[in-house]
Write a protein that holds these residues in place. Structure first.
Motif, PDB file in Angstrom:
ATOM      1  N   ARG A  35       0.859  -1.182   0.000  1.00 31.22           N
ATOM      2  CA  ARG A  35       0.000   0.000   0.000  1.00 31.22           C
ATOM      3  C   ARG A  35       0.895   1.231   0.000  1.00 31.22           C
ATOM      4  O   ARG A  35       1.451   1.595   1.029  1.00 31.22           O
ATOM      5  CB  ARG A  35      -0.898   0.026   1.243  1.00 31.22           C
ATOM      6  CG  ARG A  35      -1.814  -1.151   1.340  1.00 31.22           C
ATOM      7  CD  ARG A  35      -3.002  -0.945   0.453  1.00 31.22           C
ATOM      8  NE  ARG A  35      -3.901  -2.078   0.572  1.00 31.22           N
ATOM      9  CZ  ARG A  35      -4.596  -2.542  -0.432  1.00 31.22           C
ATOM     10  NH1 ARG A  35      -4.507  -1.993  -1.601  1.00 31.22           N
ATOM     11  NH2 ARG A  35      -5.401  -3.563  -0.274  1.00 31.22           N
ATOM     12  N   THR A  80      -3.040  -3.645  -5.712  1.00 27.14           N
ATOM     13  CA  THR A  80      -2.461  -2.361  -6.086  1.00 27.14           C
ATOM     14  C   THR A  80      -1.276  -2.499  -7.038  1.00 27.14           C
ATOM     15  O   THR A  80      -0.792  -1.506  -7.558  1.00 27.14           O
ATOM     16  CB  THR A  80      -1.981  -1.611  -4.833  1.00 27.14           C
ATOM     17  OG1 THR A  80      -1.028  -2.425  -4.148  1.00 27.14           O
ATOM     18  CG2 THR A  80      -3.127  -1.278  -3.914  1.00 27.14           C
ATOM     19  N   GLN A  98      -3.505   2.620  -5.267  1.00 30.21           N
ATOM     20  CA  GLN A  98      -4.835   2.316  -4.775  1.00 30.21           C
ATOM     21  C   GLN A  98      -5.872   2.679  -5.834  1.00 30.21           C
ATOM     22  O   GLN A  98      -5.659   3.571  -6.649  1.00 30.21           O
ATOM     23  CB  GLN A  98      -5.083   3.099  -3.501  1.00 30.21           C
ATOM     24  CG  GLN A  98      -3.953   2.913  -2.518  1.00 30.21           C
ATOM     25  CD  GLN A  98      -4.424   2.491  -1.167  1.00 30.21           C
ATOM     26  OE1 GLN A  98      -5.569   2.637  -0.836  1.00 30.21           O
ATOM     27  NE2 GLN A  98      -3.535   1.954  -0.377  1.00 30.21           N
TER      28      GLN A  98
END
Length: 128
Positions: A35, A80, A98
């Motif tokens: 992330r 992602t 994202q």
């Protein structure tokens, strides 16, 4: 009979994938949480440029394009990740971002390092 017709295309597709040892490394990196954030601790300067110049580049498509190889099938993959670079040395970088409603809302890079006990995420950042 229709099942037998699927076997040759599946074998051909499998032949396009990475070698088993490389596939295991790709899947290990793909299984890490990626992330993109804003930290960049523990990453040597210039590692991203070296990875782009010297690393092996993998992507989701079989026909990835210029020097991008298919990363093959993995049981787990971060949603992602758009691209994976392995190398130089113990480094792997995942690039992507994202998504909201299927649309990409951010793009960044995560840095992973291979140690004796496997791959670990070192840092992630949002690309400016």
């Amino acid at each position: 009979m229709r099942r037998l017709a699927l076997v040759p295309p599946l074998l051909l597709l499998a032949a396009c994938g990475p070698a088993p040892a490389r596939q295991a490394e790709i899947c290990a990196v793909q299984a890490l949480p990626t992330r993109p954030g804003v930290d960049r601790f523990g990453v040597p300067p210039g590692i991203e440029r070296r990875a782009q110049r010297e690393g092996a580049v993998y992507g989701p498509g079989v026909l990835g394009g210029y020097h991008i190889r298919w990363w093959g099938p993995c049981p787990a993959r971060a949603d992602t990740t758009d691209m994976l670079l392995i190398g130089p040395g113990p480094w792997a970088l995942t690039k992507g971002g994202q998504r909201a409603g299927g649309r990409q809302v951010g793009y960044g890079t995560c840095y992973h390092r291979k140690a004796g006990d496997g791959w670990r995420t070192v840092a992630c950042r949002i690309n400016p």
